[in-house]
Design a protein around this motif. Sequence first.
Motif, mmCIF file in Angstrom:
data_model
loop_
_atom_site.group_PDB
_atom_site.id
_atom_site.type_symbol
_atom_site.label_atom_id
_atom_site.label_comp_id
_atom_site.label_asym_id
_atom_site.label_seq_id
_atom_site.Cartn_x
_atom_site.Cartn_y
_atom_site.Cartn_z
ATOM 1 N N LYS A 21 0.876 -1.190 -0.073
ATOM 2 C CA LYS A 21 -0.053 -0.059 -0.089
ATOM 3 C C LYS A 21 1.034 1.372 0.201
ATOM 4 O O LYS A 21 2.108 1.295 0.241
ATOM 5 C CB LYS A 21 -0.688 0.083 1.106
ATOM 6 N N ILE A 22 0.268 2.025 -0.590
ATOM 7 C CA ILE A 22 0.683 3.861 -0.391
ATOM 8 C C ILE A 22 0.196 4.332 0.711
ATOM 9 O O ILE A 22 -1.059 4.816 0.562
ATOM 10 C CB ILE A 22 0.436 4.494 -1.765
ATOM 11 N N HIS A 23 0.695 4.235 2.052
ATOM 12 C CA HIS A 23 0.289 4.469 3.275
ATOM 13 C C HIS A 23 -0.035 6.122 3.374
ATOM 14 O O HIS A 23 0.973 7.004 2.963
ATOM 15 C CB HIS A 23 0.950 3.843 4.413
ATOM 16 N N ARG A 24 -0.979 6.640 4.329
ATOM 17 C CA ARG A 24 -1.060 7.859 4.831
ATOM 18 C C ARG A 24 0.068 7.712 6.252
ATOM 19 O O ARG A 24 0.287 6.569 6.771
ATOM 20 C CB ARG A 24 -2.479 8.125 5.312
ATOM 21 N N PHE A 25 0.370 8.802 6.670
ATOM 22 C CA PHE A 25 1.094 8.946 7.705
ATOM 23 C C PHE A 25 0.444 8.365 8.874
ATOM 24 O O PHE A 25 -0.627 8.777 9.074
ATOM 25 C CB PHE A 25 1.531 10.439 7.862
ATOM 26 N N PRO A 26 1.134 7.836 9.773
ATOM 27 C CA PRO A 26 0.505 7.031 10.842
ATOM 28 C C PRO A 26 0.087 7.802 11.813
ATOM 29 O O PRO A 26 0.790 8.889 12.357
ATOM 30 C CB PRO A 26 1.517 5.895 11.362
ATOM 31 N N PRO A 27 -0.796 7.745 12.709
ATOM 32 C CA PRO A 27 -1.461 8.631 13.882
ATOM 33 C C PRO A 27 -0.360 8.377 14.954
ATOM 34 O O PRO A 27 -0.516 9.687 15.594
ATOM 35 C CB PRO A 27 -2.647 7.836 14.259
ATOM 36 N N SER A 28 0.416 7.420 14.818
ATOM 37 C CA SER A 28 1.429 7.474 16.019
ATOM 38 C C SER A 28 2.487 8.491 16.033
ATOM 39 O O SER A 28 3.013 8.849 17.014
ATOM 40 C CB SER A 28 2.104 6.047 16.460
ATOM 41 N N LEU A 29 2.622 9.042 14.893
ATOM 42 C CA LEU A 29 3.596 10.102 14.498
ATOM 43 C C LEU A 29 2.942 11.364 14.081
ATOM 44 O O LEU A 29 3.444 12.192 13.451
ATOM 45 C CB LEU A 29 4.496 9.701 13.411
ATOM 46 N N VAL A 30 1.855 11.670 14.760
ATOM 47 C CA VAL A 30 0.648 12.782 14.675
ATOM 48 C C VAL A 30 1.650 13.932 14.834
ATOM 49 O O VAL A 30 1.417 15.327 14.209
ATOM 50 C CB VAL A 30 -0.435 12.985 15.228
ATOM 51 N N ASP A 31 2.539 14.047 15.851
ATOM 52 C CA ASP A 31 3.005 15.301 16.403
ATOM 53 C C ASP A 31 4.334 15.630 15.390
ATOM 54 O O ASP A 31 4.859 16.739 15.618
ATOM 55 C CB ASP A 31 3.651 15.088 17.782
ATOM 56 N N VAL A 32 4.758 14.729 14.615
ATOM 57 C CA VAL A 32 5.821 15.203 13.711
ATOM 58 C C VAL A 32 5.563 16.556 12.663
ATOM 59 O O VAL A 32 4.528 16.521 12.007
ATOM 60 C CB VAL A 32 6.130 14.020 12.520
ATOM 61 N N LEU A 33 6.358 17.391 12.493
ATOM 62 C CA LEU A 33 6.111 18.828 11.910
ATOM 63 C C LEU A 33 5.721 18.396 10.420
ATOM 64 O O LEU A 33 6.346 17.451 9.850
ATOM 65 C CB LEU A 33 7.382 19.606 12.127
ATOM 66 N N ASP A 34 4.913 19.368 9.801
ATOM 67 C CA ASP A 34 4.910 19.169 8.461
ATOM 68 C C ASP A 34 5.933 19.281 7.355
ATOM 69 O O ASP A 34 5.794 18.637 6.441
ATOM 70 C CB ASP A 34 3.594 20.195 8.009
ATOM 71 N N ARG A 35 6.884 19.982 7.956
ATOM 72 C CA ARG A 35 8.254 20.061 7.081
ATOM 73 C C ARG A 35 8.587 18.742 6.706
ATOM 74 O O ARG A 35 9.509 18.539 5.754
ATOM 75 C CB ARG A 35 9.074 21.135 7.922
ATOM 76 N N TYR A 36 8.331 17.573 7.509
ATOM 77 C CA TYR A 36 9.009 16.403 7.455
ATOM 78 C C TYR A 36 7.834 15.163 6.662
ATOM 79 O O TYR A 36 8.193 14.355 6.202
ATOM 80 C CB TYR A 36 9.407 15.784 8.590
ATOM 81 N N LYS A 37 6.805 15.652 6.283
ATOM 82 C CA LYS A 37 5.728 14.815 5.850
ATOM 83 C C LYS A 37 4.744 15.626 4.546
ATOM 84 O O LYS A 37 4.228 14.732 3.928
ATOM 85 C CB LYS A 37 4.951 14.274 6.784
ATOM 86 N N VAL A 38 5.165 16.689 4.114
ATOM 87 C CA VAL A 38 4.546 17.462 3.237
ATOM 88 C C VAL A 38 5.129 17.971 2.196
ATOM 89 O O VAL A 38 6.301 18.656 2.769
ATOM 90 C CB VAL A 38 3.381 18.566 3.971
ATOM 91 N N PRO A 39 5.335 17.545 0.801
ATOM 92 C CA PRO A 39 6.212 17.983 -0.143
ATOM 93 C C PRO A 39 6.223 19.530 -0.356
ATOM 94 O O PRO A 39 5.056 19.979 -0.523
ATOM 95 C CB PRO A 39 5.705 17.099 -1.219
#
Length: 493
Positions: free
Chosen positions: A89-107
Amino acid sequence: MSMEPSRVVTCGPGWSMEEAAAWSSDDRISFQTSLPSHSDSVQLQVVEYAAPAPAPATHDKDCSYPIQVFKEAEQAFHADYSLDSMEQKIHRFPPSLVDVLDRYKVPVTVAIGPYHHGSHSGVMEAERVKHMAANQCIKDSGRSLQEMYNEVSFVSQVARSRYYDVASLREDDFLPMMFFDACFLVQFMRSYDEDSGHMDDALLGYFYANFERIYTDIMMLENQIPWVVVKTILSFMLPEPSLWPLKKFIVAMRSCLKNQGDEKQIEKDDIIVDPGYEPPHLLGLVWFYIVGENKKGEMPIGDQPMSLSMSVAELLDVGITLVPKTETEAGLVDMGLERKHHFFGVLSVPPLCLTDANATWLVNMAAFELCRTSDFDEIDDGNSAVCSYLQLFVMLLDKKQHVHDLRERGVIQGGGLTSSETLLFFICIGKNMRVGRNYLKIMVKVEDFKQKMTCCVKLWLSIKKNRTRIVTVISAIGVVIGILSSLPALKPR
């Protein structure tokens, strides 16, 4: 539902960027229309069943119809969340890492796949580049646009099934997206090849000018396309492909993570290509070769209650020294605790160079590990290697002084995030992240060290820890003794 067959326009291999762009958006070309998603269909059936019936229904229909609806819903759920499908699967970012800043997960520069497609103005410039990359792929292949596009369309439904929440995306939007995104990735990977002189100067210049941001964006979990699509475009490239454009690319990516700036050192770095590994996407491919040898060792058995957290000072208290692993070929899985001289231990860790790009890679590879399997206990150590690696630093870093201490030891290397940013990064990822097997092994061994410490070792470690105070006390005692010994000489005779 009846479906109109798609009409294909014959196109030669010399199409320009403008012609390709016009072709992809030409209103005269009809694409195969996708059926409504299964989830929408099930929801509609449930709503229809719950609504007041216009006519009396038979008892058999009342019993069988809802059962069939929920059976189909169950099948659709299994298709999304079974163990086999979770691997691809092409996964969505997991809820367990919800506090990670957008700079690390949004292109920021380039959106790959549907999750962030057109999400903000920053990614729109790359859409023009994708058309240029497609034109370059057509020229390099010596084949027609029609032939390449048809091959991508053959795997389009497989690719669509790898995504969540794309039911509203029409096929005549999804298919061109897969084609252009795959062409972009293929040309970007090929730009790492020494023989990239065949590439258009403007396209190559764009890659060179933006390569750090591009290779950061394409390593994000939600910014992926299925590898089957990329592989399809690669199959058209000349000479016949195996992993020839990928090997140098992966070596370069791994070298960046290891902070190897020396070209001679990078040339020495190499990978053993595993032709049997079929990655789900580009992130999965790079993860596979960064992690290292994937093996499952036996979990040590601990007889005593075990702590899952320990500081550097506490490690020193039980005779364990933290050192950076010096082998350049070591992967992230190659960290561990070994006894030294029977009494002491060395915890060796691949050094961490936490640039903005590396931080993005690590947290997204950890997210990939968390999403692809629900249980780390029954899998190989490598499948949770990044989580174990990051969890170790989460354990060791509690304040900025700890970051400074690890920098002095060479475990954290300079040139990346500041101490405050580094600490914030690990605080964000450490709250709910699942613990990996390698990390658990280390903590079991640490507990074993504590239980087997002899009195002599404890005494030696205590003396070593407090040697400054001991020297100060001994010096003070020496001074006092000197003063007392000189007192008789001061008495009058």
